[in-house]
Design a protein around this motif. Structure first.
Motif, PDB file in Angstrom:
ATOM      1  N   LYS A  13      -2.331 -13.178 -10.084  1.00  0.00           N
ATOM      2  CA  LYS A  13      -3.770 -12.643 -10.452  1.00  0.00           C
ATOM      3  C   LYS A  13      -4.594 -12.593  -9.282  1.00  0.00           C
ATOM      4  O   LYS A  13      -5.316 -11.761  -8.839  1.00  0.00           O
ATOM      5  N   GLN A  14      -4.788 -13.718  -8.569  1.00  0.00           N
ATOM      6  CA  GLN A  14      -5.855 -13.903  -7.390  1.00  0.00           C
ATOM      7  C   GLN A  14      -5.418 -13.096  -6.319  1.00  0.00           C
ATOM      8  O   GLN A  14      -6.022 -12.496  -5.517  1.00  0.00           O
ATOM      9  N   ARG A  15      -4.081 -12.816  -6.102  1.00  0.00           N
ATOM     10  CA  ARG A  15      -3.547 -11.950  -4.867  1.00  0.00           C
ATOM     11  C   ARG A  15      -4.187 -10.455  -5.309  1.00  0.00           C
ATOM     12  O   ARG A  15      -4.788  -9.711  -4.505  1.00  0.00           O
ATOM     13  N   VAL A  16      -4.147 -10.140  -6.697  1.00  0.00           N
ATOM     14  CA  VAL A  16      -4.659  -8.695  -7.032  1.00  0.00           C
ATOM     15  C   VAL A  16      -6.286  -8.730  -6.962  1.00  0.00           C
ATOM     16  O   VAL A  16      -6.636  -7.737  -6.326  1.00  0.00           O
ATOM     17  N   GLY A  17      -6.830 -10.059  -7.002  1.00  0.00           N
ATOM     18  CA  GLY A  17      -8.506  -9.993  -6.847  1.00  0.00           C
ATOM     19  C   GLY A  17      -8.778  -9.730  -5.423  1.00  0.00           C
ATOM     20  O   GLY A  17      -9.634  -9.180  -5.066  1.00  0.00           O
ATOM     21  N   ILE A  18      -8.001 -10.510  -4.489  1.00  0.00           N
ATOM     22  CA  ILE A  18      -8.081 -10.471  -3.160  1.00  0.00           C
ATOM     23  C   ILE A  18      -7.896  -9.175  -2.688  1.00  0.00           C
ATOM     24  O   ILE A  18      -8.573  -8.353  -1.857  1.00  0.00           O
ATOM     25  N   ALA A  19      -6.688  -8.591  -3.189  1.00  0.00           N
ATOM     26  CA  ALA A  19      -6.222  -7.003  -2.699  1.00  0.00           C
ATOM     27  C   ALA A  19      -7.118  -6.146  -2.897  1.00  0.00           C
ATOM     28  O   ALA A  19      -7.896  -5.114  -2.413  1.00  0.00           O
ATOM     29  N   ARG A  20      -8.005  -6.288  -3.981  1.00  0.00           N
ATOM     30  CA  ARG A  20      -8.994  -5.273  -4.795  1.00  0.00           C
ATOM     31  C   ARG A  20     -10.400  -5.351  -3.931  1.00  0.00           C
ATOM     32  O   ARG A  20     -10.812  -4.365  -3.625  1.00  0.00           O
ATOM     33  N   ALA A  21     -10.699  -6.479  -3.511  1.00  0.00           N
ATOM     34  CA  ALA A  21     -11.808  -6.925  -2.649  1.00  0.00           C
ATOM     35  C   ALA A  21     -11.484  -6.090  -1.203  1.00  0.00           C
ATOM     36  O   ALA A  21     -12.368  -5.239  -0.650  1.00  0.00           O
ATOM     37  N   LEU A  22     -10.398  -6.159  -0.754  1.00  0.00           N
ATOM     38  CA  LEU A  22      -9.951  -5.937   0.921  1.00  0.00           C
ATOM     39  C   LEU A  22      -9.701  -4.438   0.668  1.00  0.00           C
ATOM     40  O   LEU A  22     -10.086  -3.533   1.550  1.00  0.00           O
ATOM     41  N   ALA A  23      -9.311  -3.869  -0.516  1.00  0.00           N
ATOM     42  CA  ALA A  23      -9.240  -2.272  -0.759  1.00  0.00           C
ATOM     43  C   ALA A  23     -10.458  -1.901  -0.476  1.00  0.00           C
ATOM     44  O   ALA A  23     -10.562  -0.477   0.076  1.00  0.00           O
ATOM     45  N   ALA A  24     -11.855  -2.255  -0.701  1.00  0.00           N
ATOM     46  CA  ALA A  24     -13.210  -1.832  -0.544  1.00  0.00           C
ATOM     47  C   ALA A  24     -13.293  -1.467   0.927  1.00  0.00           C
ATOM     48  O   ALA A  24     -14.479  -1.275   1.212  1.00  0.00           O
ATOM     49  N   GLU A  25     -12.737  -2.330   1.729  1.00  0.00           N
ATOM     50  CA  GLU A  25     -12.893  -2.364   3.133  1.00  0.00           C
ATOM     51  C   GLU A  25     -14.307  -2.827   3.508  1.00  0.00           C
ATOM     52  O   GLU A  25     -15.072  -2.023   4.001  1.00  0.00           O
ATOM     53  N   PRO A  26     -14.737  -3.922   2.807  1.00  0.00           N
ATOM     54  CA  PRO A  26     -16.137  -4.377   3.124  1.00  0.00           C
ATOM     55  C   PRO A  26     -16.518  -4.859   4.455  1.00  0.00           C
ATOM     56  O   PRO A  26     -15.488  -5.457   4.970  1.00  0.00           O
ATOM     57  N   ASP A  27     -17.722  -4.945   4.804  1.00  0.00           N
ATOM     58  CA  ASP A  27     -18.313  -5.692   5.891  1.00  0.00           C
ATOM     59  C   ASP A  27     -18.224  -7.125   5.752  1.00  0.00           C
ATOM     60  O   ASP A  27     -18.010  -7.975   6.783  1.00  0.00           O
ATOM     61  N   VAL A  28     -18.477  -7.506   4.499  1.00  0.00           N
ATOM     62  CA  VAL A  28     -18.700  -8.884   4.271  1.00  0.00           C
ATOM     63  C   VAL A  28     -17.819  -9.295   2.938  1.00  0.00           C
ATOM     64  O   VAL A  28     -18.205  -8.549   1.880  1.00  0.00           O
TER      65      VAL A  28
END
Lengths: 275, 293
Positions: free
Chosen positions: B136-151
């Motif tokens: 589940k947390q892998r999904v959470g991390i992938a979701r955040a990275l997909a948004a290609e954030p600066d921070v």
């Protein structure tokens, strides 16, 4: 759905806590049991009903004969059409209004506070008690009966919907906000899907109440529809003919509930997946 | 040193009249990894939520790349402690959520790459309820990275996982961040080893009300690895410094003994308390403060 098919079979998953839960039946067994229970009731009724005065109880075979008669002479079809019109209109308006008001009350504290006492008061008053007033306002026609059904339907839907919106996981609201979700997307992604099971529960409760509402309305306003058939045949000691509309109502209840369950299974698919 | 990217300037946060954060000043450079560490209830999650724009600062200001943070921004993306996945969305749909909701095009290649990187390929069409906590947390991390954030903001991202899963996921996030040329990261944790493993700089927040009581620059060589880093000669000293600063907050947080420029002076006190434990390379408080810019 691929998700369900790629799961290990139930037997491969660990037992333990799960084994104390209700065991799920195979579809074939479930159907066999359903049919067996109905057959047992019919057989008992046939044996006992056949042994006493037919005016008091009648029996399934007599009811079946009466059913065919009433279909042939059109009385059943006519009454059913009249009752279904009231049921359909009342249920549709009640469900739509209940969901809409419930969503608003769930999302807005102001609307919830405004509605709290009137809703609780109206919910507590038996809808039957309001019929004289409704007749005064709307007369004796279809409108009145629809309003009665509407009053039977709206509250369970409204109350369950409000509850569903309230139960939205605050952490997921935070997630949505952190990803800059608009209010519209928040409804699509979060509020509606999480309130949906509650809404369906409200609708299921409402179906039973709607059927009560139809018959009550038909008894207490102007006799019509299935209610009229029951009442008139009972007064004439036509017990077999009286049972026909009752059985039809019972079947309507079963069919409507089954349809709603089917719709729920489709809509809330993610929930049916084994945890 | 690259210019400051994320700046907190004298930030105070009050919730329901209660002061949760007090005079927090912190300046994070572009591509820096900062860990905020502290005991529960100390205000560190509040700090992260304020940076994410989920909570307004009562006074002071948060600026991201020069622009004030007044609400959630697509330039930040958050990984949540309890994953925060939508149970009715498949893994794939959860990963694409951030992009969808921001009206950005969902590049199927990007999603596929993230699924592969985070070893989620086999469960792409599963629902969260079918996954283990680590997945589940892998999904959470992938979701955040997909948004290609600066921070990238991480709120105790590994604390709900078992020890083994935690360590392997820490290493994976570390590799992802070390391999990403442009991403700044701010992580909240209560785990000293995790902070030392991930961060370029560790900031200790104690409260309530939460103040920065200590800063430690972690100049251990990268790329890092949870096993190798513990064998480094400076590791025990750094660990002890953080441990002491977390465990003896009394004199540090007592009003009156902490000057307004607390983070700059407090480390001196900490060093005095444990002089022999402080290796030469540890230079707490060397990072620039917001006031100094």
């Amino acid at each position: 759905m691929t998700a369900t098919t790629t799961l290990p079979p139930a037997s491969a998953r660990p037992a333990g806590r799960r084994s104390s839960r209700r065991r799920s039946l195979s579809p074939g067994k479930r159907w066999a049991l359903r049919i067996a229970s109905v057959a047992a009731i019919l057989i008992a009724w046939q044996i006992y009903g056949g042994s006493i005065n037919p005016i008091l109880l009648s029996d399934p075979s007599a009811v079946a004969v009466a059913f065919v008669d009433m279909v042939r002479d059109g009385t059943l079809g006519h009454a059913l059409a009249s009752s279904l019109t009231v049921l359909g209109l009342g249920f549709a308006f009640g469900a739509v209004a209940g969901v809409a008001i419930g969503l608003a009350a769930g999302r807005s504290e102001v609307i919830a506070a405004l509605l709290e006492w009137p809703v609780n008061a109206l919910y507590a008053v038996p809808a039957v008690a309001l019929i004289p007033v409704i007749v005064l306002w709307f007369g004796f026609a279809v409108t009145t009966k629809t309003v009665v059904v509407f009053l039977f339907v709206i509250f369970p839907v409204l109350i369950n919907t409000t509850r569903g919106v309230r139960e939205v996981d605050p952490e997921l609201v935070e997630v949505a906000k952190s990803f800059c979700s608009s209010e519209r997307r928040l409804w699509i992604d979060l509020i509606l899907p999480s309130a949906l099971p509650f809404i369906v529960t409200g609708l299921r409760l409402a179906i039973g109440r709607a059927l009560i509402g139809v018959i009550v309305a038909e008894y207490y306003t102007s006799l019509s529809g299935l209610g009229d058939l029951i009442s008139t045949n009972a007064s004439n000691f036509q017990t077999a003919r009286m049972f026909v509309p009752i059985v039809v109502i019972a079947m309507l209840g079963v069919v409507c509930t089954a349809l709603l369950e089917l719709a729920e299974r489709r809509l809330v698919q993610w929930r049916k997946v084994p945890q | 040193m690259p210019p400051p990217h994320l700046v907190l300037d004298d930030v105070c946060v009050e919730i329901g009249g209660k002061r949760i954060l007090e005079d927090v000043s912190l300046s994070i450079a572009e591509r820096e990894f900062v860990c905020v560490i502290g005991t529960s209830g100390g205000g560190k999650t509040t700090l992260l939520r304020t940076v994410a724009g989920l909570l307004p600062a009562t006074s002071g200001a948060v600026t991201l790349a020069g622009a004030p943070v007044t609400g959630p921004s697509p330039r930040t993306a958050m990984v949540f402690q309890h994953f925060g996945l939508f149970p009715w969305k498949t893994v794939r749909a959860n990963i694409a959520y951030g992009l969808r909701v921001q009206g950005r095009p969902v590049d199927p290649d990007l999603v596929r790459r993230l699924l592969a990187t985070l070893k989620l390929g086999a469960v792409a069409d599963y629902y969260p309820s079918q996954l283990s906590g680590g997945m589940k947390q892998r999904v959470g991390i992938a979701r955040a990275l997909a948004a290609e954030p600066d921070v990238l903001l991480l709120d105790e991202p590994f604390s709900a996982l078992d020890a083994i899963t935690r360590e392997s996921l820490q290493n994976e996030v570390l590799r992802l961040w070390e391999g990403n040329a442009a991403m700044t990261a701010l992580q909240v944790t209560h785990d000293i080893d995790e902070a030392l493993l991930m961060a370029d700089r560790v900031v200790v927040v104690s409260g309530p009300p939460g103040r920065i009581t200590f800063e430690l620059k972690v100049d251990l060589p990268r790329p890092r690895d949870s096993q190798a880093i513990r064998a480094h000669e400076d590791y025990p000293g750094m660990r002890k410094l953080l441990w002491d600063s977390l465990n003896t907050p009394g004199p540090l947080e007592a009003p009156g003994t902490v000057p307004e420029t607390a983070p700059g002076t407090v480390p001196e006190t900490a060093l005095e308390r444990v002089p022999e434990a402080a290796p030469a390379r540890v230079r707490p408080g060397t990072a620039p403060l917001a006031e100094g810019i």
